[in-house]
Motif scaffolding. Structure first.
Motif, PDB file in Angstrom:
ATOM      1  N   PRO A  95      -3.516   0.171  14.694  1.00 49.68           N
ATOM      2  CA  PRO A  95      -5.048  -0.088  14.766  1.00 49.68           C
ATOM      3  C   PRO A  95      -5.915   1.311  13.922  1.00 49.68           C
ATOM      4  O   PRO A  95      -6.684   0.727  13.145  1.00 49.68           O
ATOM      5  N   ASP A  96      -5.351   2.339  13.978  1.00 51.51           N
ATOM      6  CA  ASP A  96      -6.043   3.362  13.137  1.00 51.51           C
ATOM      7  C   ASP A  96      -5.418   3.213  11.744  1.00 51.51           C
ATOM      8  O   ASP A  96      -6.465   3.390  10.791  1.00 51.51           O
ATOM      9  N   LEU A  97      -4.486   2.753  11.156  1.00 52.88           N
ATOM     10  CA  LEU A  97      -4.472   2.375   9.854  1.00 52.88           C
ATOM     11  C   LEU A  97      -5.131   1.251   9.396  1.00 52.88           C
ATOM     12  O   LEU A  97      -5.666   1.185   8.205  1.00 52.88           O
ATOM     13  N   ALA A  98      -5.469   0.202  10.296  1.00 50.45           N
ATOM     14  CA  ALA A  98      -6.395  -0.886   9.741  1.00 50.45           C
ATOM     15  C   ALA A  98      -7.514  -0.416   9.764  1.00 50.45           C
ATOM     16  O   ALA A  98      -8.360  -0.864   8.833  1.00 50.45           O
ATOM     17  N   ARG A  99      -8.069   0.598  10.268  1.00 51.01           N
ATOM     18  CA  ARG A  99      -9.662   0.939  10.432  1.00 51.01           C
ATOM     19  C   ARG A  99      -9.523   1.984   9.155  1.00 51.01           C
ATOM     20  O   ARG A  99     -10.412   1.826   8.352  1.00 51.01           O
ATOM     21  N   ALA A 100      -8.424   2.631   8.764  1.00 50.95           N
ATOM     22  CA  ALA A 100      -8.632   3.473   7.628  1.00 50.95           C
ATOM     23  C   ALA A 100      -8.469   2.701   6.281  1.00 50.95           C
ATOM     24  O   ALA A 100      -9.170   2.840   5.384  1.00 50.95           O
ATOM     25  N   LEU A 101      -7.936   1.502   6.292  1.00 51.05           N
ATOM     26  CA  LEU A 101      -7.885   0.693   5.111  1.00 51.05           C
ATOM     27  C   LEU A 101      -9.211  -0.080   5.002  1.00 51.05           C
ATOM     28  O   LEU A 101      -9.814  -0.197   3.876  1.00 51.05           O
TER      29      LEU A 101
END
Length: 253
Positions: free
Chosen positions: A182-188
């Motif tokens: 989830p945090d990678l998705a938000r960053a992208l």
């Protein structure tokens, strides 16, 4: 003779605690900085480069990967689109059964749609002379390995598919990215479209309905763990892999 014995003073103990706190804070900040740098590297050298590969294929064949060269439909895997009897020229495309996704090997984990049997994303790209991102090496260019916040390995996988009108994660040709924490998705999402909303713009979570001008966060967070069935057990165990989500990145053609 006696030796004088004395312990640490309160001031000395306080100074030691301050130094320990500074060291621990520096370590935590360093981890966040390193993780953010890795997320930028994933976007620049993997996600963006696959978008470039997709656009290069379109420029050479006049259509997306898997489209018919005789009767192009301008949709990913359009050559295998049955259309439920709907005509592209005058029919309503909403609600039709879309063609399968095009991946390499198998469809990504937790993807809502299966891949086209016998299709090979890598072979299609290479036959067109398209240079692929490095990924995990030769034959695994569609994958990218990274560590989640628990320090456990995760793997991103790229597929492509066409979404009919009315699809919650957006209409048109999209790059499907599975294996995102989830945090990678938000960053992208924040880097690609300027905000971390999961339900609007060119980068959305699969299956999440439009927020109607209301911010919708990505389902799940880094306290949720991958379960035996690919879901999440919500236990927050720091020793397990973090639960992952699937994102749709809308292509510009």
């Amino acid at each position: 003779s006696r030796r004088a014995q004395s312990g640490f003073t309160l001031l000395e103990m306080a100074l030691v605690l301050v130094v320990i706190g500074v060291i621990l804070g520096s370590v935590m900040i360093g981890r966040d900085v390193q993780r953010n740098a890795e997320y930028n590297r994933i976007r620049q050298t993997f996600v963006n480069q696959w978008a470039v590969a997709y656009n290069t294929y379109w420029q050479r064949y006049g259509g997306p990967v898997g489209d018919s060269r005789v009767q192009p439909r301008l949709m990913v895997n359009g050559e295998n689109f049955a259309g439920n009897g709907t005509s592209l020229s005058g029919g309503n495309m909403a609600g039709v059964t879309p063609p399968p996704a095009i991946c390499e090997g198998n469809a990504g984990p937790n993807m809502a749609r299966s891949m086209q049997g016998g299709a090979s994303l890598r072979q299609m790209m290479l036959r067109a002379g398209v240079e692929l991102p490095q990924g995990r090496g030769v034959g695994r260019e569609d994958r990218y390995a990274y560590l989640d916040t628990n320090g456990n390995p995760q793997e991103i996988q790229v597929c492509f598919q066409w979404n009919p009108p009315g699809t919650r994660s957006g209409t048109g040709n999209v790059m499907v990215l599975s294996g995102l924490t989830p945090d990678l998705a938000r960053a992208l999402a924040n880097a690609i479209k300027g905000n971390a909303d999961a339900s609007s713009g060119s980068f959305r979570q699969e299956g999440v309905a439009s927020g109607a001008n209301t911010f919708i966060d990505w389902v799940g967070d880094n306290t949720r763990n991958i379960g035996a069935n690919g879901g999440s057990d919500g236990g927050g165990d720091r020793e397990l892999q973090v639960a992952t989500v699937v994102a749709h990145f809308k292509m510009n053609q």
